[in-house]
Design a protein around this motif. Structure first.
Motif, short mmCIF file in Angstrom:
data_model
loop_
_atom_site.label_atom_id
_atom_site.label_comp_id
_atom_site.label_asym_id
_atom_site.label_seq_id
_atom_site.Cartn_x
_atom_site.Cartn_y
_atom_site.Cartn_z
N GLN A 26 47.58 38.80 62.09
CA GLN A 26 47.94 38.55 63.47
C GLN A 26 49.44 38.75 63.65
OE1 GLN A 26 46.45 34.81 64.86
NE2 GLN A 26 44.64 34.91 63.56
N THR A 27 49.85 39.02 64.87
CA THR A 27 51.26 39.24 65.15
C THR A 27 52.06 38.02 64.75
OG1 THR A 27 50.69 40.68 66.98
CG2 THR A 27 52.92 39.78 66.95
N GLY A 28 53.11 38.23 63.99
CA GLY A 28 53.99 37.13 63.59
C GLY A 28 53.51 36.38 62.37
N ARG A 29 52.34 36.67 61.89
CA ARG A 29 51.82 35.95 60.74
C ARG A 29 52.47 36.46 59.46
NH1 ARG A 29 45.36 35.79 59.37
NH2 ARG A 29 45.42 34.43 57.57
N PRO A 30 53.02 35.55 58.61
CA PRO A 30 53.77 36.02 57.44
C PRO A 30 52.94 36.34 56.22
CG PRO A 30 53.94 33.66 57.61
CD PRO A 30 53.13 34.11 58.79
N THR A 31 51.61 36.27 56.29
CA THR A 31 50.78 36.65 55.16
C THR A 31 49.81 37.74 55.59
OG1 THR A 31 49.12 34.97 55.66
CG2 THR A 31 50.89 34.35 54.14
N LEU A 32 49.25 38.43 54.60
CA LEU A 32 48.27 39.48 54.86
C LEU A 32 46.97 39.13 54.15
CD1 LEU A 32 50.52 42.60 54.19
CD2 LEU A 32 49.83 41.73 56.42
N PRO A 33 45.83 39.49 54.72
CA PRO A 33 44.57 39.27 54.00
C PRO A 33 44.59 40.03 52.68
CG PRO A 33 44.23 40.71 55.90
CD PRO A 33 45.63 40.18 56.00
N THR A 34 44.15 39.38 51.62
CA THR A 34 44.26 39.96 50.29
C THR A 34 43.04 40.79 49.93
OG1 THR A 34 45.55 38.03 49.62
CG2 THR A 34 44.69 39.44 47.87
N PRO A 35 43.22 42.06 49.57
CA PRO A 35 42.11 42.87 49.07
C PRO A 35 41.64 42.33 47.71
CG PRO A 35 44.00 44.22 49.71
CD PRO A 35 44.47 42.81 49.66
N PRO A 36 40.53 42.83 47.20
CA PRO A 36 40.04 42.38 45.90
C PRO A 36 41.09 42.59 44.80
CG PRO A 36 38.35 43.64 47.04
CD PRO A 36 39.60 43.78 47.84
N THR A 37 41.26 41.60 43.95
CA THR A 37 42.22 41.67 42.86
C THR A 37 41.48 41.88 41.54
OG1 THR A 37 42.13 39.26 42.64
CG2 THR A 37 43.86 40.19 44.05
N GLU A 38 42.23 42.11 40.48
CA GLU A 38 41.65 42.28 39.16
C GLU A 38 42.36 41.35 38.18
OE1 GLU A 38 42.24 46.20 37.71
OE2 GLU A 38 44.43 46.13 37.86
N LEU A 39 41.68 41.04 37.09
CA LEU A 39 42.26 40.21 36.05
C LEU A 39 42.79 41.12 34.95
CD1 LEU A 39 39.70 37.28 35.83
CD2 LEU A 39 41.97 37.27 36.87
N LEU A 40 44.07 40.93 34.64
CA LEU A 40 44.77 41.80 33.68
C LEU A 40 44.96 41.06 32.36
CD1 LEU A 40 46.40 44.53 33.42
CD2 LEU A 40 48.42 43.16 33.99
N ALA A 41 44.48 41.64 31.27
CA ALA A 41 44.69 41.08 29.94
C ALA A 41 46.10 41.43 29.48
CB ALA A 41 43.66 41.62 28.97
N THR A 42 46.86 40.44 29.04
CA THR A 42 48.24 40.66 28.63
C THR A 42 48.39 40.53 27.11
OG1 THR A 42 48.87 38.33 28.83
CG2 THR A 42 49.02 39.69 30.83
N PRO A 43 49.45 41.11 26.55
CA PRO A 43 49.65 41.01 25.11
C PRO A 43 49.85 39.58 24.61
CG PRO A 43 50.95 42.80 26.03
CD PRO A 43 50.40 42.04 27.19
N HIS A 44 50.35 38.67 25.47
CA HIS A 44 50.56 37.30 25.02
C HIS A 44 49.34 36.41 25.29
CE1 HIS A 44 51.87 37.43 29.20
NE2 HIS A 44 51.90 36.12 29.27
N GLY A 45 48.22 37.03 25.66
CA GLY A 45 46.96 36.31 25.71
C GLY A 45 46.68 35.53 26.97
N VAL A 46 47.48 35.68 28.01
CA VAL A 46 47.26 34.97 29.27
C VAL A 46 46.76 35.96 30.31
CG1 VAL A 46 48.30 33.56 31.08
CG2 VAL A 46 49.07 33.31 28.71
#
Length: 296
Positions: A26-46
């Motif tokens: 909406q006009t003036g709204r400081p956030t955007l609806p979030t599209p689908p995200t993914e889970l990323l495997a990291t080298p430090h295990g988190v």
């Protein structure tokens, strides 16, 4: 949650809490609806929740603030060229919450892992994310070509006590399932003169829904009392050009921290807005300033 009746909607009629319908911004709204995200495997295990938008180069990674996330950070990437990578720190959203006490070194590892896996050469950090970016650059001064510090909250001195109290109140409200209490804390993010507007109501409902759905990990509770780095002198070797953005009247993000950070970095530009809530009151200027800095 069904007893949530505060604040009233813009038409003034009380209404029970219901999860918001996923609509466009909406006009003036400081956030955007979030599209689908993914889970990323990291080298430090988190495992970390990520969202990549745009294409090509350069690649910029965006690190959010404490108790915030991808939706609150995405508006800062509007107009930024190339690929934009947003992620959730440990303990936020769908990201993992490993046991033990967390430090800014752990957050810097989260940020570094996402940046490395996506090949980011630029970074933007908001509040907590700015602290993680400081720690990363203190340990790896050549890691990024450009860095933006948006509302830095901590450097080598602990944050104000008000920051600890606000997070403690928020964690307690989420643990109790008290949406009204969550609303009391989240509403403080909105400039007082705008809290009764439709845009503020939409923002508030979206934040409450996300926090009540995903929660926040208890491991975050100790972070407000910690410093990002031991000595700001460590930033004297940073090779990245930097943009530091701050505002007056924000108790959680003192201008003095931004001034100290800009002074410690060899190549930094500081801009201070006259009032808090920059994405509400100076949204276009903030976007243009960030995009202009990151645009080659």
């Amino acid at each position: 949650m069904m007893d949530f009746r505060w604040p009233p909607p813009p038409d003034g009629r009380p209404e029970r809490y219901r999860p918001p319908v996923n609509r466009g911004p909406q006009t003036g709204r400081p956030t955007l609806p979030t599209p689908p995200t993914e889970l990323l495997a990291t080298p430090h295990g988190v495992e970390l929740e990520c969202l990549a938008t745009g294409a090509g180069h350069p690649v910029t990674v965006f690190a959010h603030g404490l108790a915030a996330g991808i939706p609150e950070t995405r508006p800062l990437g509007s107009g930024v060229p190339g690929r934009r990578v947003f992620f959730q720190f440990r303990g936020h959203g769908r990201s993992a919450a490993p046991p033990g006490q967390w430090t800014y070194l752990d957050l810097a590892r989260d940020l570094r892992a996402v940046a490395d896996l996506y090949g980011a050469t630029r970074a933007l950090g908001v509040s907590l994310g700015a602290g993680a970016l400081c720690r990363l650059l203190a340990d790896n001064p050549n890691r990024f070509e450009k860095a933006v510090f948006y509302l830095p909250a901590v450097l080598d001195r602990p944050r104000p006590q008000i920051a600890t109290k606000r997070l403690t109140d928020l964690l307690a409200a989420i643990e109790d399932g008290d949406a009204a209490a969550v609303a009391e804390v989240v509403a403080l993010e909105i400039p007082a003169q705008l809290r009764n507007t439709p845009a503020a109501w939409a923002y508030l409902r979206q934040r409450i829904e996300q926090l009540m759905r995903d929660g926040l990990a208890d491991g975050l509770a100790d972070l407000p009392a910690q410093t990002a780095i031991v000595d700001r002198a460590a930033l004297g070797e940073v090779t990245a050009s930097a943009l530091v953005l701050a505002c007056r009247g924000d108790d959680l993000h003192p201008v003095s921290v931004a001034e100290d950070l800009a002074a410690a970095l060899p190549d930094a530009t500081l801009h201070v807005y006259d009032r808090p809530g920059m994405l509400w009151t100076d949204r276009a200027d903030v976007r243009e300033r960030i995009a202009g800095f990151l645009d080659d």
